[in-house]
Design a protein around this motif. Structure first.
Motif, short mmCIF file in Angstrom:
data_model
loop_
_atom_site.label_atom_id
_atom_site.label_comp_id
_atom_site.label_asym_id
_atom_site.label_seq_id
_atom_site.Cartn_x
_atom_site.Cartn_y
_atom_site.Cartn_z
N SER A 141 1.27 -0.66 -12.19
CA SER A 141 2.27 -0.50 -13.25
C SER A 141 3.41 0.41 -12.80
O SER A 141 4.57 0.17 -13.12
N GLY A 182 -2.71 -5.08 -10.49
CA GLY A 182 -2.81 -4.17 -11.63
C GLY A 182 -1.90 -2.96 -11.53
O GLY A 182 -2.11 -1.96 -12.24
N GLU A 191 0.14 2.41 -4.06
CA GLU A 191 0.89 3.33 -4.91
C GLU A 191 1.95 4.08 -4.09
O GLU A 191 1.69 4.54 -2.98
N GLN A 212 1.70 -7.19 -10.04
CA GLN A 212 1.52 -6.75 -11.41
C GLN A 212 0.30 -7.43 -12.03
O GLN A 212 -0.49 -6.80 -12.73
N LYS A 213 0.16 -8.72 -11.71
CA LYS A 213 -0.94 -9.49 -12.29
C LYS A 213 -2.25 -9.28 -11.54
O LYS A 213 -3.30 -9.07 -12.13
N PRO A 224 9.45 -1.07 -8.00
CA PRO A 224 8.51 -1.67 -8.95
C PRO A 224 7.69 -2.78 -8.27
O PRO A 224 8.18 -3.47 -7.38
#
Length: 355
Positions: free
Chosen positions: A209, A207, A234, A203-204, A197
């Motif tokens: 997920s 972006g 990714e 995450q902020k 993860p």
């Protein structure tokens, strides 16, 4: 352990220096700095050679500083140009001047032998001039800790999982081995965390997920400049190491300046390959960095405080300490080499001798 003096250190950002006199201490050396009428930053020893009042307590007259005690006046090269009440200027009436260079909005000062100051040795990166990268100056951390502890923290990816679990790290990296290279002038420690993860930072800002592949490369330049290359892409892209620009990639730069044995200033900034020219993104990242770096400061100051207390036994070293161990040895070797080089050099006179 003393300091490496024949080196360039960051005195501050360009924005920190104007017409006013500014007092700083670097390597236990009090300094006074100001920006001259030509725009160049001047750095002098902050001590009048007469009664030792700091020159920063005096006043600026043009491109000279007048001592606030008896009015002795010194130019930007440290030479006394006026002694009120007498015509002769004693040869011993001077203060040391320190070479200063300014690049990319950063003011560098050479703390060693002036004749050895080579501007070509100042830290640089091609990304500073690359329009595909955005450079943003951050803040300065004032840390009550020895600079060696601060610097070796910046060649230690392993601490991120535990010190920064909500910002720059997570539990997914706890048992991922750290690789270290000490073959060249720069000490490097790195690791990849695959199919995990995204951490809070990405995450902020990134972006992301879904799961990502993320990396940390910690490069420590002697004596105390660190470049942390970190980013995410990714999961499953399986990019080569040299293709990290395909992901969201950030360089966090730390310019660690020793003030004294128990006080360090860390000027930090970043370079990024996304959101060029977006000041809202810069502000958002500054906020995240401040949170993460405050966590570092809390740990480093607690460690320094513990080091000052009597110890029953020496701290142990483990596998992840290879980079810090080599770093400390290189610093020790440089300090010893400088001590040998200048051993027996006569001290220059510092007091005015009146006729």
């Amino acid at each position: 352990m003393q300091f490496v003096r024949n080196a360039w250190y960051v005195a501050g950002w360009s924005r920190d220096f104007g017409e006013a006199l500014r007092a700083l201490t670097i390597l236990n050396q009090p300094l006074v700095l100001f920006r001259s009428s030509t725009g160049k930053v001047v750095a002098l020893e902050d001590r009048c050679p007469h009664r030792l009042l700091p020159l920063s307590k005096g006043r600026r007259i043009g491109d000279t500083i007048q001592c606030g005690y008896h009015g002795m006046t010194f130019d930007g090269a440290g030479k006394c140009v006026r002694v009120p009440g007498q015509d002769n200027l004693p040869a011993s009436a001077y203060v040391d001047a320190f070479p200063v260079e300014e690049r990319h909005g950063i003011v560098w000062i050479w703390m060693g032998e002036p004749a050895l100051a080579d501007p070509g040795d100042i830290f640089d990166m091609p990304e500073f001039e690359d329009p595909n990268w955005h450079a943003h100056h951050g803040d300065a951390l004032h840390i009550r800790a020895h600079y060696l502890n601060v610097a070796e923290n910046l060649v230690d990816p392993a601490h991120v999982s535990f010190v920064h679990p909500t910002t720059l790290g997570s539990s997914a990296s706890e048992d991922v081995p750290v690789h270290v290279s000490t073959a060249g002038k720069v000490i490097t420690a790195w690791r990849w965390i695959r199919n995990a993860p995204p951490v809070g930072f990405f995450q902020k800002f990134g972006g992301f997920s879904g799961n990502v592949d993320r990396w940390h490369y910690y490069h420590l330049h002697i004596p105390s400049t660190a470049v942390i290359d970190f980013g995410s892409i990714e999961a499953g892209r399986n990019i080569a190491e040299e293709d990290r620009d395909e992901g969201v990639r950030i360089f966090a730069l730390h310019f660690v300046t020793p003030v004294s044995e128990d006080y360090t200033i860390d000027h930090w900034m970043h370079l990024r390959n996304r959101a060029q020219g977006d000041e809202d993104a810069s502000a958002q990242m500054d906020g995240m960095f401040r949170t993460a770096f405050a966590e570092d400061v809390a740990v480093l100051e607690a460690v320094h405080e513990a080091e000052q207390r009597p110890q029953k036994r020496k701290p142990i070293r483990i596998a992840i300490d290879k980079g810090p161990n080599v770093y400390r040895k290189r610093i020790r070797d440089l300090v010893e080499a400088e001590a040998t080089e200048y051993l027996g050099e006569p001290e220059r006179p510092t007091f005015v001798q009146h006729d």
